[in-house]
Design an enzyme around this catalytic site. Sequence first.
Site, mmCIF file in Angstrom:
data_model
loop_
_atom_site.group_PDB
_atom_site.id
_atom_site.type_symbol
_atom_site.label_atom_id
_atom_site.label_comp_id
_atom_site.label_asym_id
_atom_site.label_seq_id
_atom_site.Cartn_x
_atom_site.Cartn_y
_atom_site.Cartn_z
ATOM 1 N N ASP A 224 -25.089 -14.501 -4.343
ATOM 2 C CA ASP A 224 -24.684 -14.935 -3.015
ATOM 3 C C ASP A 224 -23.518 -15.917 -3.097
ATOM 4 O O ASP A 224 -23.513 -16.828 -3.931
ATOM 5 C CB ASP A 224 -25.881 -15.603 -2.327
ATOM 6 C CG ASP A 224 -25.620 -15.965 -0.884
ATOM 7 O OD1 ASP A 224 -25.352 -15.061 -0.086
ATOM 8 O OD2 ASP A 224 -25.672 -17.172 -0.562
ATOM 9 N N GLU A 275 -28.341 -10.904 -23.468
ATOM 10 C CA GLU A 275 -29.498 -11.136 -24.333
ATOM 11 C C GLU A 275 -30.534 -10.027 -24.191
ATOM 12 O O GLU A 275 -31.432 -9.900 -25.031
ATOM 13 C CB GLU A 275 -30.164 -12.470 -23.995
ATOM 14 C CG GLU A 275 -29.311 -13.694 -24.283
ATOM 15 C CD GLU A 275 -29.949 -14.980 -23.747
ATOM 16 O OE1 GLU A 275 -29.304 -16.041 -23.877
ATOM 17 O OE2 GLU A 275 -31.075 -14.910 -23.206
#
Length: 587
Positions: A224, A275
Amino acid sequence: MTDARLSTTDAPATLADATVLAADPDWWRQAAVYQIYPRSFADANGDGIGDLRGITSRVPYLVELGVDAVWLSPFYPSALADGGYDVDDYRNVDPKLGTLADFDELIAALHASGIRLIADIVPNHSSNRHEWFREALESPRGSAARERYIFRDGEGPDGSEPPSDWQSIFGGSAWEPVGDGQFYLHLFAPEQPDLNWANREVRDDFLRTLRFWSDRGVDGFRVDVAHALAKDLTYPLRSHAELEATKLVTDGSHPLWDREELDEIYAEWRAVFDEYEPPRIAVAEAWVEPTRRHRYAAPTSLGQAFNFDLLRANFSAAEFHEIVDRNMVFSAETGSSNTWVFSNHDVVRHATRYGLPADPSGDGAPGREWLLDGGSPAEVDAACGLRRARAATLFLLALPGSAYLYQGEELGLPEVGEIPPADRQDPSFFRNAGVEVGRDGCRVPLPWDADAPSFGFGPAGSDASHLPQPSWFGSYAVSAQAPDPSSTLSMYRRALALRHELQGAEELAWIALDGAAGGAAGGADAAVESDVLAFQRPGGWTVVTNFGTTPFALPAELAGLELLLSSSPDADSAPAAIPAETTLWLR
């Protein structure tokens, strides 16, 4: 932001077991993503507010619709000062919507059905009920607690004037006094204090939040106000007029928007995404000039950025052609994929926008003036709006890139204009009375069953609905449309099923028709000479859209192709002409 409640090692085993989706790291490039505004999608407990269990109960509907992913708007604890975008706790679920266990059940159900989940994350501001902000108010000026936010001393002889005359997006001052001579910055509502992204603690805590939800199985994030995190607040602060005059600068020097420091912030996010296997994805909500979206769409950054160009365009062959060309060049330059969208929780639904007079300025404003007058479907050309919306949707779903759909658009839902002021919830309505009517009209709970209380939004016998549903909603209900092969819902289902045959093909070539546009996508000077656009996708797919108000005779080489789908229920199975305001898929 409280300590993470779940580590990588103790994520629910069911999530890992259900992840048959992990094999494709590029799933997002051509995905059809369905935005769910949780409080208005489905209510399982009958309190009038949609919830996570309600969403889980509708997973079979999402499967039948044919979407690849769900974008879940904020579901965090919130006072709803801004529809959930005022977050009390970034690592929890609003009790009104459910629990973390309910979230785990939802994501497991989605994954088991082959659907991924993109979570909305709100990094620019927290809520004023967040434990950090409550601590800041209880701490003295200059304290570490206040450094997590943006506090500044007041101006004037007695310090009672705000630090600048900046205006919030929702109207009124962007500075709120706290009673001790200081003010805090809120670019949105006062209940949404801006976080200080120059603070290492803020950055690290959001990295923990990204891992928290990724560990639970979230496949990506919608970011956002991604262009607002970094700010230059050195004194003297510029005036509001200066900011307005320079808000579209494209050199990264504006003090509040689209600053160069964002590169470092999102590089850290990218390291966290990578990751995981497959890497988590992200899409930026960044209202910036098209030339500035590269920062967010780069593979070293978030990887994808919304383009709102079609959302802001009139139903026009010339505008659509230019936008597609420009964005095809953009995706090639960034290595990203396009993100096509017509409607979301912040804008007037496109079935209504297209029924209003064209906006010659192209500034994305069509519809707001009508809404200010308390408009209803009787005051727009609803048939025209829906006809154009269906045609535009088939045009969009055939384009290379990802398609972002907003809940209810598959029903052809128009905007709800006739919401009494006492029932409205959007802060932009209350802070800009008479200027901005707000966004409640596109957030009214969905109609599922034409004959049920609350149109099936809640369980049997429940007529509660947090925003009032108009009586005419019944004709748009899922139950009314599912059996009808000519309905908008049936068209979406068929289009999304066919769209999977185009997966992986990120090419498009314009076809020159008599008086229509020609040249390859990205060609600088391909000009539209008529109201018809035609393009071809790999595999022999041909898409023709007639933006005009009269039928267009198909050339012989197209008239002989197989008709896969038409946006017009009245189209012939072997059309010699394309009806007005219609899209055909041919092969």
